[in-house]
Design an enzyme around this catalytic site. Structure first.
Site, PDB file in Angstrom:
ATOM      1  N   HIS A 122       0.997  -1.322   0.232  1.00 54.19           N
ATOM      2  CA  HIS A 122      -0.128   0.099   0.082  1.00 54.19           C
ATOM      3  C   HIS A 122       0.809   1.258   0.168  1.00 54.19           C
ATOM      4  CE1 HIS A 122      -2.752   3.017   1.616  1.00 54.19           C
ATOM      5  NE2 HIS A 122      -3.842   2.309   1.031  1.00 54.19           N
ATOM      6  N   HIS A 147     -13.663   3.995  -6.081  1.00 53.73           N
ATOM      7  CA  HIS A 147     -13.709   2.647  -5.605  1.00 53.73           C
ATOM      8  C   HIS A 147     -14.796   2.006  -6.006  1.00 53.73           C
ATOM      9  CE1 HIS A 147     -11.168   4.624  -2.559  1.00 53.73           C
ATOM     10  NE2 HIS A 147     -10.717   3.366  -2.559  1.00 53.73           N
ATOM     11  N   ARG A 221     -20.321   5.317  25.076  1.00 50.18           N
ATOM     12  CA  ARG A 221     -20.935   4.256  26.060  1.00 50.18           C
ATOM     13  C   ARG A 221     -22.320   4.637  26.261  1.00 50.18           C
ATOM     14  NH1 ARG A 221     -22.443   0.402  28.192  1.00 50.18           N
ATOM     15  NH2 ARG A 221     -22.295  -0.356  30.141  1.00 50.18           N
ATOM     16  N   CYS A 267     -14.833   6.335  31.328  1.00 50.23           N
ATOM     17  CA  CYS A 267     -15.873   5.397  31.781  1.00 50.23           C
ATOM     18  C   CYS A 267     -15.399   4.468  33.132  1.00 50.23           C
ATOM     19  CB  CYS A 267     -16.152   4.288  30.887  1.00 50.23           C
ATOM     20  SG  CYS A 267     -17.341   2.961  31.260  1.00 50.23           S
ATOM     21  N   TYR A 404     -21.411   0.594  39.146  1.00 48.95           N
ATOM     22  CA  TYR A 404     -20.555   1.715  39.346  1.00 48.95           C
ATOM     23  C   TYR A 404     -20.069   1.914  40.755  1.00 48.95           C
ATOM     24  CZ  TYR A 404     -21.446   2.669  34.365  1.00 48.95           C
ATOM     25  OH  TYR A 404     -21.443   2.201  33.076  1.00 48.95           O
TER      26      TYR A 404
HETATM   27  N1  MTE Z   1     -26.018   9.051  29.597  1.00 51.08           N
HETATM   28  C1  MTE Z   1     -27.304   8.639  29.524  1.00 51.08           C
HETATM   29  N2  MTE Z   1     -28.554   9.230  29.127  1.00 51.08           N
HETATM   30  N3  MTE Z   1     -27.220   7.243  28.781  1.00 51.08           N
HETATM   31  C2  MTE Z   1     -26.052   6.548  29.045  1.00 51.08           C
HETATM   32  O1  MTE Z   1     -26.012   5.372  28.628  1.00 51.08           O
HETATM   33  N4  MTE Z   1     -23.772   6.536  29.776  1.00 51.08           N
HETATM   34  C3  MTE Z   1     -22.845   7.189  30.619  1.00 51.08           C
HETATM   35  C4  MTE Z   1     -22.791   8.656  30.400  1.00 51.08           C
HETATM   36  N5  MTE Z   1     -24.023   9.327  30.310  1.00 51.08           N
HETATM   37  C5  MTE Z   1     -24.992   6.879  29.473  1.00 51.08           C
HETATM   38  C6  MTE Z   1     -25.001   8.345  29.632  1.00 51.08           C
HETATM   39  C7  MTE Z   1     -21.638   6.629  30.770  1.00 51.08           C
HETATM   40  S1  MTE Z   1     -21.512   5.157  31.711  1.00 51.08           S
HETATM   41  C8  MTE Z   1     -20.485   7.140  30.140  1.00 51.08           C
HETATM   42  S2  MTE Z   1     -18.908   6.313  30.376  1.00 51.08           S
HETATM   43  C9  MTE Z   1     -20.537   8.436  29.429  1.00 51.08           C
HETATM   44  O2  MTE Z   1     -22.154   8.830  29.321  1.00 51.08           O
HETATM   45  C10 MTE Z   1     -19.881   8.293  28.205  1.00 51.08           C
HETATM   46  O3  MTE Z   1     -20.224   9.499  27.426  1.00 51.08           O
HETATM   47  P1  MTE Z   1     -19.710   9.151  25.859  1.00 51.08           P
HETATM   48  O4  MTE Z   1     -20.610   8.085  25.121  1.00 51.08           O
HETATM   49  O5  MTE Z   1     -20.116  10.719  25.309  1.00 51.08           O
HETATM   50  O6  MTE Z   1     -18.157   8.862  25.717  1.00 51.08           O
END
Ligand code: MTE
Length: 554
Positions: A122, A147, A221, A267, A404
C-alpha cells in the site's frame, strides 16, 4: 507548558456507512442537521478522500501490473454478492482479523476478503488502509467514487475468501421494529465492544495523537438505544426541593452565560480487559481507550439552578439527580446524580453542555444537551438530558445504586451488597501507554524507542509526573508532559506524555511499564490482583506493554 490544542489533526476519514446514510435519509427528519454536517464533513475530509483515491489507484496499478485484472463484466456486477461454495463468516469472526498476525480481513457488501498480502504494498503505508481492518470497507468507499469502479471491484474479488453471514448482513438493513433502528452513523475506525447498545472505543494507537480527541473518535458508552429527540419540542424539566418547577428549551438555556472547559471523560470500566486477566468480571471488555479529552461548551449547572430558585446553601438538598431521555423497555430513563457540593461549586465547572469540540453535540454524545461533570466518572455525565431533580437523596437508578461501585477482591456475586458501597464519583489516577501497542514490533532508532500515552486523575488533580520503566522497575525515566494550563487549581483535562526508552543490545523484546502521579501524590497500584472487583471498575494498575524489537537491517 501551555499547548494549543488542535482539531485539524482529525483523521482524514469522517465517513459513514452507505446503509446508515440511506437509513438516515429515509426515516429521520431530525437528521437534517446531521445531513448537512455530513456534507460538510465530506468537504472537510477531501484530503482523506484523495488519499483513499490514490490508494485505490495504486491498488489498481499493482494488480494490473501483475496481470491479475479480471475482465468479465458479470464478475464486476457480482462483486460483493454472495458467492456459492465459499464459507460464511460472522461479523464477530471478521472483526478478529485486524492484524498481520491474525490476517487482515475486510468486507464489501456481502463479500469477505483477506487483503493481508496487499497491505505492505500500500503506497500510503499500511496504517491508513488498516482503518478498515476487521470491518467493512464500504464507508471508506462512500467518499471516493473511484472505488466503485468496475476494475477495482474485480481486483478486490481476487482476495475473496467468503461471504458475510446472511443474519449479520441484516444488521445494516433497516428494521422498523428495532429500537436501535435510528442509531447514528459512526466512524468506522471505532472498535465496537457491543453493537446494541452501541459501545465502542477508538484504536489505542491513535488516542495520543491529539490532545483534544476528535469527536468522531471519542469513545461511546450507551446503555440503551440513542433516543430520537425533536429539537422543536425539546425541553429540560427542572424540579425538586425548594424549586418552582420550570422547563427550559435550548434557546432559553443558551441565554445563560456560556462557559467552556477542557475535560476528560472516562468510563469507570476503562482498562477492564486487563483486570479480566486476573479473574472474569461482569462488564464490557474495554481496552485502554474508554477515555477521551474534549472541550465542552454550555452553561453552568450552578447558574441554572440558582436562577430556578435554589439557594446557595439549600436546606434538605444533598444531591442533584439527572435523567436522560433514553429509556429501557419499561420506560425507565438512564439516571445518575452528583453531590450538591460539586453541583454548586463555582469552580466545579459542572456544565449543561450543548457543544463538544466547538460543534453541536453529536447524537452519540448527548445531542442536544448533556451534563458534563469534570473530574467525575463518565456515568454521571448524563446525555440527552431530560430532567434535573434537586433532592435530598441520590438518584435511585440502577446505575447509581447497583452499578459503578467498587468492592473488595473477595466480594463475589453471592456476597455483594451494593448498598454498602458509595457510588463512584471522582476517579483515581490512571495512565496508559498508547504507542506502541501490545506486542507491536518496533525498530529502535539510535538504540531507543519512543513511548507515548495519556494520564489523568479525577477531582481536578493535575498530573505531576509519569514514570516509565523498561527493566522491571530497576530504572525509571520521567516522561515529558503535554497539558493545558489550568485556569484555576482544578485540572480537568488529561495529560499526554512521551519518553524514549533504551533497548538493551540483543533484546528480542522489552516490557514497558507506565505509572502516573497526581498533584496529591496518589499513584497507580502495581498490579490488578489486589484491586480486582466483580464489576471490573477502577482498573488503574500500572500499564504494562510488551514491545517486540525489530532487529531488521537498517
Ligand atoms: N447518559 C445517558 N443518558 N445514557 C447513557 O447510557 N452513559 C454514561 C454517560 N452518560 C450514558 C449517559 C456513561 S457510563 C459514560 S462512560 C458516558 O456517558 C460516556 O459518554 P460518551 O458516550 O459521550 O463518551
Amino acid at each position: 507548558m501551555a499547548l494549543k490544542t488542535s482539531l485539524k489533526l482529525r483523521l482524514p476519514y469522517q465517513v459513514h456507512s452507505y446503509a446508515q446514510t440511506l437509513q438516515a435519509f429515509k426515516f429521520s427528519t431530525q437528521e437534517n442537521n446531521d445531513r448537512s454536517n455530513y456534507r460538510k464533513s465530506i468537504y472537510k475530509n477531501v484530503v482523506g478522500a484523495t488519499f483513499v483515491g490514490v490508494a485505490s489507484f495504486a491498488l489498481y496499478r499493482y494488480l494490473e501490473d501483475e496481470k491479475k485484472v479480471l475482465a468479465a463484466t458479470e464478475e464486476i456486477t457480482q462483486s460483493g454478492n454472495v458467492k456459492e461454495g465459499l464459507p460464511f463468516y460472522s461479523l464477530d469472526e471478521i472483526r478478529k482479523h485486524d492484524s498481520k498476525e491474525k490476517k487482515i480481513w475486510i468486507t464489501y457488501k456481502q463479500g469477505v476478503y483477506d487483503i493481508t498480502e496487499f497491505i505492505p504494498k500500500h503506497p500510503g503505508g499500511g496504517e491508513k488502509i488498516m482503518m478498515a481492518a476487521g470491518g467493512s470497507v464500504d464507508p471508506f468507499w462512500m467518499i471516493y467514487g473511484v472505488h466503485r469502479n468496475q476494475d477495482i471491484l474485480n481486483m478486490l474479488e481476487q482476495y475473496r475468501i467468503g461471504n458475510l453471514s446472511e443474519e449479520e448482513s441484516k444488521i445494516s438493513v433497516q428494521d422498523m421494529s428495532d429500537p436501535y433502528a435510528f442509531e447514528p452513523r459512526r466512524h468506522p475506525a471505532l472498535q465496537p465492544r457491543s453493537l446494541k447498545p452501541y459501545n465502542a472505543e477508538p484504536p489505542l494507537k491513535l488516542l495520543a495523537d491529539n490532545f483534544i480527541t476528535p469527536t468522531e473518535l471519542f469513545f461511546v458508552r450507551n446503555h440503551l438505544p440513542v433516543p430520537e429527540i425533536d429539537i422543536a419540542t425539546y425541553e429540560i424539566e427542572i424540579e425538586g426541593v425548594g424549586l418552582k418547577p420550570i422547563k427550559l428549551n435550548l434557546e432559553k438555556l443558551k441565554k445563560f452565560k456560556r462557559h467552556t472547559v477542557t475535560a476528560a471523560v472516562q468510563c469507570s470500566g476503562n482498562r477492564r480487559s486487563e483486570m479480566i486477566e486476573v479473574k472474569p468480571v461482569k462488564g464490557l471488555s474495554w481496552g485502554q481507550a474508554a477515555i477521551g479529552n474534549a472541550t465542552w461548551t454550555g452553561v453552568r449547572l450552578r447558574d441554572v439552578l440558582l436562577a430556578a430558585g435554589l439557594k446557595e446553601d439549600p436546606k434538605g438538598v444533598e444531591h442533584i439527580q439527572f435523567e436522560g431521555l433514553d429509556t429501557d423497555p419499561s420506560m425507565n430513563p438512564y439516571g445518575a446524580s452528583i453531590p450538591i457540593e460539586k453541583a454548586l461549586d463555582p469552580k466545579g465547572d459542572v456544565l449543561l453542555a450543548f457543544e463538544m469540540n466547538g460543534q453541536p453535540l453529536t447524537k452519540d454524545h448527548g445531542y442536544p444537551v448533556r451534563v458534563v461533570v469534570p473530574g467525575v466518572t463518565g456515568a454521571r455525565n448524563v446525555k440527552w438530558l431530560g430532567k434535573i431533580i434537586v433532592s435530598g437523596k441520590e438518584s435511585d437508578s440502577h446505575w447509581q445504586q447497583n452499578d459503578y461501585k467498587g468492592f473488595s477482591p473477595s466480594t463475589d456475586w453471592d456476597t455483594v451488597d451494593f448498598s454498602s458501597a458509595p457510588a463512584i464519583q471522582e476517579l483515581p489516577v490512571i495512565s496508559a501507554i498508547c504507542d506502541p501497542i501490545q506486542n507491536e514490533k518496533v525498530k529502535p532508532v539510535n538504540g531507543k524507542i519512543p513511548i507515548r500515552g495519556y494520564a489523568w486523575s479525577g477531582g481536578g488533580r493535575k498530573i505531576v509526573r509519569v514514570d516509565v520503566t523498561w527493566d522491571q522497575g530497576k530504572t525509571w525515566s520521567v516522561a515529558t508532559l503535554e497539558q493545558e494550563e489550568a485556569k484555576h487549581p482544578h485540572h480537568w483535562g488529561w495529560s499526554l506524555w512521551k519518553v524514549e526508552v533504551p533497548v538493551p543490545q540483543n533484546a528480542d523484546k522489552i516490557e514497558v511499564w507506565a505509572k502516573a502521579v497526581d498533584s496529591q501524590y496518589n499513584s497507580q497500584p502495581e498490579s490488578f490482583a489486589n484491586i480486582w472487583n466483580l464489576r471490573g471498575v477502577l482498573s488503574n494498575a500500572y500499564h504494562r506493554v510488551t514491545v517486540n524489537i525489530d532487529k531488521g537491517k537498517k
